[in-house]
Design a protein around this motif. Structure first.
Motif, PDB file in Angstrom:
ATOM      1  N   TYR A  15     -14.145   6.657  -3.861  1.00  0.00           N
ATOM      2  CA  TYR A  15     -13.818   7.823  -3.037  1.00  0.00           C
ATOM      3  C   TYR A  15     -14.904   8.891  -3.184  1.00  0.00           C
ATOM      4  CZ  TYR A  15     -11.243  12.019  -1.572  1.00  0.00           C
ATOM      5  OH  TYR A  15     -10.855  13.186  -0.975  1.00  0.00           O
ATOM      6  N   ALA A 126     -14.490   2.105   9.528  1.00  0.00           N
ATOM      7  CA  ALA A 126     -13.647   2.826   8.567  1.00  0.00           C
ATOM      8  C   ALA A 126     -12.181   2.754   8.951  1.00  0.00           C
ATOM      9  CB  ALA A 126     -14.100   4.282   8.448  1.00  0.00           C
ATOM     10  N   CYS A 127     -11.897   2.716  10.234  1.00  0.00           N
ATOM     11  CA  CYS A 127     -10.497   2.605  10.679  1.00  0.00           C
ATOM     12  C   CYS A 127      -9.900   1.270  10.242  1.00  0.00           C
ATOM     13  CB  CYS A 127     -10.409   2.770  12.192  1.00  0.00           C
ATOM     14  SG  CYS A 127     -10.808   4.440  12.751  1.00  0.00           S
ATOM     15  N   TRP A 129     -10.974  -0.513   7.632  1.00  0.00           N
ATOM     16  CA  TRP A 129     -10.856  -0.445   6.174  1.00  0.00           C
ATOM     17  C   TRP A 129      -9.681   0.431   5.749  1.00  0.00           C
ATOM     18  CZ3 TRP A 129     -12.592  -3.281   2.310  1.00  0.00           C
ATOM     19  CH2 TRP A 129     -13.678  -4.117   2.540  1.00  0.00           C
ATOM     20  N   LEU A 130      -9.433   1.513   6.479  1.00  0.00           N
ATOM     21  CA  LEU A 130      -8.283   2.370   6.174  1.00  0.00           C
ATOM     22  C   LEU A 130      -6.990   1.566   6.276  1.00  0.00           C
ATOM     23  CD1 LEU A 130      -6.964   5.131   5.599  1.00  0.00           C
ATOM     24  CD2 LEU A 130      -7.080   5.583   8.063  1.00  0.00           C
ATOM     25  N   ASN A 133      -6.791  -0.787   3.282  1.00  0.00           N
ATOM     26  CA  ASN A 133      -6.511  -0.122   2.014  1.00  0.00           C
ATOM     27  C   ASN A 133      -5.053   0.314   1.906  1.00  0.00           C
ATOM     28  OD1 ASN A 133      -9.118  -0.539   1.120  1.00  0.00           O
ATOM     29  ND2 ASN A 133      -9.846   1.399   1.933  1.00  0.00           N
ATOM     30  N   THR A 142      -7.713   4.319   0.302  1.00  0.00           N
ATOM     31  CA  THR A 142      -7.038   5.002   1.404  1.00  0.00           C
ATOM     32  C   THR A 142      -7.558   6.433   1.530  1.00  0.00           C
ATOM     33  OG1 THR A 142      -5.070   3.630   1.150  1.00  0.00           O
ATOM     34  CG2 THR A 142      -4.792   5.733   2.306  1.00  0.00           C
ATOM     35  N   GLU A 145     -11.342   6.259   2.894  1.00  0.00           N
ATOM     36  CA  GLU A 145     -11.543   6.033   4.327  1.00  0.00           C
ATOM     37  C   GLU A 145     -11.041   7.202   5.164  1.00  0.00           C
ATOM     38  OE1 GLU A 145     -13.573   3.801   5.252  1.00  0.00           O
ATOM     39  OE2 GLU A 145     -13.576   2.608   3.418  1.00  0.00           O
ATOM     40  N   ALA A 146      -9.913   7.785   4.797  1.00  0.00           N
ATOM     41  CA  ALA A 146      -9.395   8.937   5.543  1.00  0.00           C
ATOM     42  C   ALA A 146     -10.387  10.107   5.466  1.00  0.00           C
ATOM     43  CB  ALA A 146      -8.037   9.353   5.004  1.00  0.00           C
TER      44      ALA A 146
END
Length: 162
Positions: A15, A126-127, A129-130, A133, A142, A145-146
């Protein structure tokens, strides 16, 4: 879901690395920090037992390292084909393909795009991967990615204004 503190530690480290990564306006620096973050992600997903996410992270480490040396679309498509094929082979449920699709989009971005276009592709990846996660129970992933979606959008706006 979040019962593996060591795995969550590596997720939270990713993160922090990810936030630093997407603040980079220089494409090369972004790729270097991304390489380090993805190496850390390998440890994180291995500890979570998330096989396709681990495989996608391993491919991400290798492809990001290669993207620092070449911009070859042929290399990109080779990585995409191998990653997607292995992902399909290892998939037990459709959600297992989320990180594979995210990685394929990231591969295309790293080898074939630059600047704002590259970051837009990273945003789409990223969407995926979000969603992964959330599915595998990665707290750090989580949050990562957010936050990356937000930071990446902010950096794209700054690049556009410049």
């Amino acid at each position: 879901m979040f019962d593996n503190p060591l795995a969550q530690f590596f997720g939270l480290l990713s993160y922090c690395l990810g936030i630093y990564c997407f603040y980079q306006r220089d494409d090369r620096r972004l790729k270097i920090v991304m390489f380090i973050m993805q190496t850390n992600n390998c440890i994180h997903f291995a500890l979570l037992g998330a096989t396709t996410a681990l495989l996608s992270s391993i491919f991400s480490v290798v492809r990001t390292g290669l993207s620092l040396r070449t911009k070859s679309p042929l290399v990109a498509w080779l990585f995409i084909a191998v990653s997607f094929s292995l992902g399909l082979y290892l998939t037990d449920v459709w959600q297992d393909m989320l990180p594979v699709i995210g990685s394929c989009i990231g591969t295309y971005a790293l080898f074939c795009l630059q600047g704002i276009r590259m970051r837009l592709a990273f945003l789409l990846g990223a969407c995926f991967w979000l969603a992964n996660n959330i599915y595998v129970g990665s707290l750090g992933g989580t949050l990562l990615e957010a936050t990356l979606i937000t930071v990446n959008c902010r950096t794209m706006i700054k690049l556009y204004r410049a």
